[in-house]
Write an enzyme that holds these catalytic residues in place. Structure first.
Site, PDB file in Angstrom:
ATOM      1  N   GLU A  34       1.168  -1.196   0.343  1.00  0.00           N
ATOM      2  CA  GLU A  34       0.236  -0.060  -0.252  1.00  0.00           C
ATOM      3  C   GLU A  34       1.624   1.310   0.085  1.00  0.00           C
ATOM      4  O   GLU A  34       0.357   1.734  -0.578  1.00  0.00           O
ATOM      5  CB  GLU A  34      -0.696  -0.015   1.507  1.00  0.00           C
ATOM      6  N   SER A  77      19.195   3.571   0.308  1.00  0.00           N
ATOM      7  CA  SER A  77      17.482   2.230  -0.394  1.00  0.00           C
ATOM      8  C   SER A  77      17.719   1.900  -1.574  1.00  0.00           C
ATOM      9  O   SER A  77      18.656   1.713  -1.832  1.00  0.00           O
ATOM     10  CB  SER A  77      16.629   3.205   0.009  1.00  0.00           C
ATOM     11  N   LEU A  78      16.539   1.168  -1.835  1.00  0.00           N
ATOM     12  CA  LEU A  78      16.914   0.062  -2.997  1.00  0.00           C
ATOM     13  C   LEU A  78      15.618   1.070  -4.479  1.00  0.00           C
ATOM     14  O   LEU A  78      14.651   1.553  -3.346  1.00  0.00           O
ATOM     15  CB  LEU A  78      16.346  -1.130  -3.002  1.00  0.00           C
ATOM     16  N   GLU A 114      19.295 -12.220  -3.944  1.00  0.00           N
ATOM     17  CA  GLU A 114      19.290 -12.535  -3.069  1.00  0.00           C
ATOM     18  C   GLU A 114      17.743 -12.010  -2.488  1.00  0.00           C
ATOM     19  O   GLU A 114      17.061 -11.251  -3.025  1.00  0.00           O
ATOM     20  CB  GLU A 114      19.975 -11.219  -2.445  1.00  0.00           C
ATOM     21  N   LYS A 116      15.383 -10.745  -0.186  1.00  0.00           N
ATOM     22  CA  LYS A 116      15.305  -9.514   0.131  1.00  0.00           C
ATOM     23  C   LYS A 116      14.354  -9.719   1.452  1.00  0.00           C
ATOM     24  O   LYS A 116      13.155 -10.437   1.673  1.00  0.00           O
ATOM     25  CB  LYS A 116      14.240  -8.260  -0.448  1.00  0.00           C
ATOM     26  N   LYS A 290      21.614  -7.256  -7.909  1.00  0.00           N
ATOM     27  CA  LYS A 290      22.497  -6.887  -8.008  1.00  0.00           C
ATOM     28  C   LYS A 290      23.741  -7.065  -8.617  1.00  0.00           C
ATOM     29  O   LYS A 290      24.083  -8.441  -9.136  1.00  0.00           O
ATOM     30  CB  LYS A 290      23.644  -6.234  -6.382  1.00  0.00           C
TER      31      LYS A 290
HETATM   32  S1  IVH Z   1      21.131  -4.384  -0.454  1.00  0.00           S
HETATM   33  C1  IVH Z   1      22.960  -0.088  -1.303  1.00  0.00           C
HETATM   34  N1  IVH Z   1      19.949  -6.490   0.126  1.00  0.00           N
HETATM   35  O1  IVH Z   1      15.831  -3.627   2.091  1.00  0.00           O
HETATM   36  C2  IVH Z   1      22.049  -1.170  -1.632  1.00  0.00           C
HETATM   37  N2  IVH Z   1      18.909  -5.066   1.006  1.00  0.00           N
HETATM   38  O2  IVH Z   1      14.609  -1.480   0.578  1.00  0.00           O
HETATM   39  C3  IVH Z   1      21.212  -1.313  -0.323  1.00  0.00           C
HETATM   40  N3  IVH Z   1      16.983  -5.384   2.435  1.00  0.00           N
HETATM   41  O3  IVH Z   1      17.715  -0.574   2.929  1.00  0.00           O
HETATM   42  C4  IVH Z   1      20.301  -2.849   0.317  1.00  0.00           C
HETATM   43  N4  IVH Z   1      17.682  -7.035   2.563  1.00  0.00           N
HETATM   44  O4  IVH Z   1      17.242  -2.858   4.778  1.00  0.00           O
HETATM   45  C5  IVH Z   1      19.524  -5.336  -0.097  1.00  0.00           C
HETATM   46  N5  IVH Z   1      19.332  -8.465   0.674  1.00  0.00           N
HETATM   47  C6  IVH Z   1      19.371  -7.305   1.065  1.00  0.00           C
HETATM   48  C7  IVH Z   1      18.162  -6.491   1.820  1.00  0.00           C
HETATM   49  C8  IVH Z   1      17.945  -5.863   1.675  1.00  0.00           C
HETATM   50  C9  IVH Z   1      16.990  -6.547   2.908  1.00  0.00           C
HETATM   51  C10 IVH Z   1      16.412  -4.416   2.666  1.00  0.00           C
HETATM   52  C11 IVH Z   1      17.423  -3.482   3.297  1.00  0.00           C
HETATM   53  C12 IVH Z   1      17.240  -1.724   2.516  1.00  0.00           C
HETATM   54  C13 IVH Z   1      16.178  -2.029   1.860  1.00  0.00           C
HETATM   55  C14 IVH Z   1      16.079  -1.489   0.850  1.00  0.00           C
END
Ligand code: IVH
Length: 691
Positions: A34, A77-78, A114, A116, A290
């Protein structure tokens, strides 16, 4: 202002509101999907209206009470998507950009895919292989220091051993909690009448922001690391190479990752993960894709918010549409009123759903939820389904906005809502609804277990105002009962007998029956096991209470607040004078020196202070630092100063080291308080020398 501009401002405010709930308070009211929808709408509008959307930056989790420290590299963030097409575009974008930069890669791009993890991101600093600090993401530039809580994670390597360990590094990862822990915590909370956590992430976010590491330790936080924040001295060519290093150093890592070339295999990996993740014990809400080559990552760089070399593919949460038959309320043991949606049962994520929480009045108003509406419900990793939105197009002309205040009045529920609070609570002290609830709880099987005191009887007793407080039960007379509906001499006598025999019911049942905020059956048992009687429990300080396993600051302060409330004091006095005197069968576990307070002073001939403390504590005693009238014994060694003098003036028994050792010898193997109590008394009167 045009409608679109109005909507833009509204969206900005909404997102800010939800950011605050999510990042700072860890109690989101809407699901991630949401939230992402709101953000997407804002982004689309900002393009259409050509306005920069400043709230598109990352949120901020920093809160009062924590020390903020800088990250060596920003924590980003992503970018999110729910769409495979956008993953394909992401790959295309990278190829084109790399080509432009003169770095066309022969063949397909190398990626790591990976899981998330749906937790809370953390940055871990290691100096020469030793864990020194953990920070939250904060605003991305600086975060809150949560080292004390992260230290409690058992799988976190405190010192890493292995090859090629950088002198200084920041490792990025995710702290999470598994579903089993969430269920355990929620079960305890339910027992205590506290609101439940909707999903493991909220509980994790709340836990990493506890001020007391001991409390966090009880919550069983877990960790998975996945990335480089900052590394000193060592260059890695690939992210996967760093992943291998993390595994070799003993860090907890993903159950599975994919190293693939080209976007087709990325999509395959995303789909495979979606199948596998259902069996993961921790919550995952997507896949992170990534670029594996670090030189290419550096070439691509980042926007203000997120790296260009990574993207998160989020799995769509399951939704269902159903009829909201009615709104009802649930009243907690502490009088908090929660609105509940009663739904036409519908299948969602594998289970039938017929109720959903509506959180509070504001939530109903904001979403304009009305009985008779068709509503979209969702369960995305959450245990409790949520009402996401109303299908307004299905509304009939008769539909009227729902007014919570009017609704409560119509139901005869006297309640009020304090300014600045979101919760309605029952008011009137002698409120029959509250009295009914208290008596029902007191008499229930889990508490005092008073037979023949069921709902029908309690309802009559309360409505006739014969019983408006627990103590009134013990004032009931035969004449009162015989006048009740469906009561004959036999049932009246039976009930009187059951009430009478409850006077010596077990102490833990009595404590539980009082309905002290945050004290459920298990805590009541823990308390009864730690104190010989109610009087000793009432005397206990917060410090005494905190020594008990299972009692944290919240519980301790609820207990103390309960005793200090005038109305409760009156109740306990009344109960005592009416002859209520619970017996404590659990006190068997009370150790010989339970309740005894020792003060150590001077240096002992052979024992260190720590060793003496261990002996005292192993016998159930407690060591305090200052002498007062509450002190039971002073253990004095050479050069004992003012504490000894004070003890002498107060007439407190003074022991020396041989006396303590004698005590230890004497009590060892005699765990039963009944047998040692006379000895303790004797000791207190005469000192220990003639034991
Ligand atoms: S990489 C610069 N890998 O998702 C890249 N993040 O929505 C930073 N997260 O802040 C994150 N699993 O808290 C990465 N396998 C993963 C992740 C992951 C969870 C979280 C992380 C990030 C958020 C972004």
């Amino acid at each position: 202002m045009s409608d679109k501009e109005k909507r833009f401002t509204e969206l900005q405010e909404l997102i800010r509101y939800h950011d605050e709930l999510y990042y700072r308070h860890a109690v989101p009211e809407i699901t991630d999907a949401e939230y992402d929808r709101l953000k997407k709408e804002l982004l689309d509008l900002s393009v259409e209206l050509n306005i920069p959307a400043e709230v598109m930056l990352v949120g901020d989790d920093r809160i009062e009470g924590f020390v903020t420290k800088p990250h060596r590299e920003p924590m980003m963030s992503l970018d999110n998507t729910y769409n495979e097409g956008e993953v394909i575009n992401f790959d295309k974008r990278l190829q084109e950009a790399l080509l432009k930069a003169g770095n066309a890669v022969a063949g397909e791009l190398p990626y790591v895919v990976e899981p998330k993890i749906d937790g809370v991101s953390v940055s871990l600093t290691y100096k020469e292989g030793v864990f020194v600090q953990a920070l939250t993401r904060g605003n991305g530039i600086e975060g809150d220091d949560i080292t004390h809580n992260v230290k409690t994670i058992t799988s976190l390597p405190k010192k890493i051993i292995g090859k090629r360990i950088p002198e200084l590094m920041e490792i990025r990862g995710e702290i999470y909690m598994d579903y089993a822990t969430l269920q355990k915590v929620n079960k305890l909370r339910e027992e205590k009448g506290l609101p439940l956590y909707a999903n493991p992430r909220n509980l994790t976010a709340g836990t990493v922001k506890l001020l007391d590491g001991r409390e966090a330790a009880k919550r069983d936080l877990k960790l998975i690391v996945y990335g480089i924040g900052y590394v000193d001295g060592i260059e890695y060519e690939r992210l996967s190479e760093f992943h291998d290093a993390l595994v070799s150093w003993g860090f907890p890592f993903h159950r599975k990752t994919w190293r693939v070339n080209g976007v087709d295999d990325v999509i395959k990996a995303i789909r495979e993960l979606d199948r596998l993740r259902k069996d993961f014990v921790y919550p995952t809400d997507g896949a992170v894709v990534k670029l594996d080559r670090i030189d290419l990552q550096q070439l691509m760089g980042s926007t203000a918010k997120a790296p260009r070399w990574a993207i998160a593919y989020k799995y769509a949460p399951e939704e269902a549409i159903t009829l909201l038959k009615a709104i009802t309320v649930q009243i907690g043991r502490t009088g908090a009123i929660t609105p509940v949606a009663e739904l036409e049962p519908v299948l969602l994520s594998g289970s039938m759903v017929s109720r959903a929480t509506l959180h509070n009045e504001d939530e109903i108003t904001r979403k304009d939820i009305r009985p008779g509406d068709y509503v979209v419900i969702q369960k995305a990793g959450e245990i409790i389904p949520q009402v996401m939105r109303v299908c307004k197009e299905k509304r009939t002309w008769e539909s009227k906005p729902f007014d919570f205040a009017v609704f409560l009045k119509e139901k005869g529920i006297e309640a009020n809502r304090e300014p600045g609070q979101s919760v309605w609570r029952l008011t009137a002290k002698k409120d029959p609804v509250k009295a009914r609830r208290q008596i029902m709880h007191y008499a229930s099987k889990q508490a005092m277990d008073i037979e023949n005191l069921g709902v029908a009887v309690v309802d009559q007793l309360v409505s006739k105002e014969l019983v408006l407080a627990i103590a009134d039960l013990y004032r009931l007379r035969y004449e009162d009962l015989i006048a009740l509906e469906k009561f004959g001499p036999k049932s009246a006598e039976n009930l009187l007998r059951a009430i009478e025999s409850s006077k010596t019911q077990e102490l833990w049942r009595f404590i539980h029956g009082l309905g002290i905020l945050n004290v459920g059956a298990q805590t009541a048992k823990d308390l009864a096991a730690s104190f010989p009687d109610l009087a000793a429990l009432k005397r206990a300080t917060a410090e005494d209470l905190l020594k008990i396993d299972g009692v944290g600051e919240v519980v301790a302060s609820s207990i103390i607040a309960y005793w200090s409330d005038a109305e409760n004091q009156q109740l306990l006095d009344d109960l005592e004078s009416l002859g209520v005197c619970p017996r404590n069968l659990l006190s068997k576990s009370v150790k010989p020196l339970s309740g005894k307070v020792f003060v150590l002073t001077g240096s002992l001939p052979t024992l260190s202070r720590e060793e003496a403390t261990v002996i005292i504590e192993s016998l159930g005693g407690r060591v305090s630092s200052s002498v007062s009238s509450k002190t039971s014994f002073v253990l004095a060694g050479e050069d004992a100063g003012s504490k000894l003098e004070k003890a002498q003036t107060l007439g407190i028994t003074i022991l020396d080291e041989p006396a303590l050792l004698e005590m230890k010898k004497h009590f060892e193997g005699k765990g039963d308080a009944d047998t040692v109590e006379p000895l303790i008394k004797k000791t207190e009167r005469q000192g220990l020398l003639d034991l």
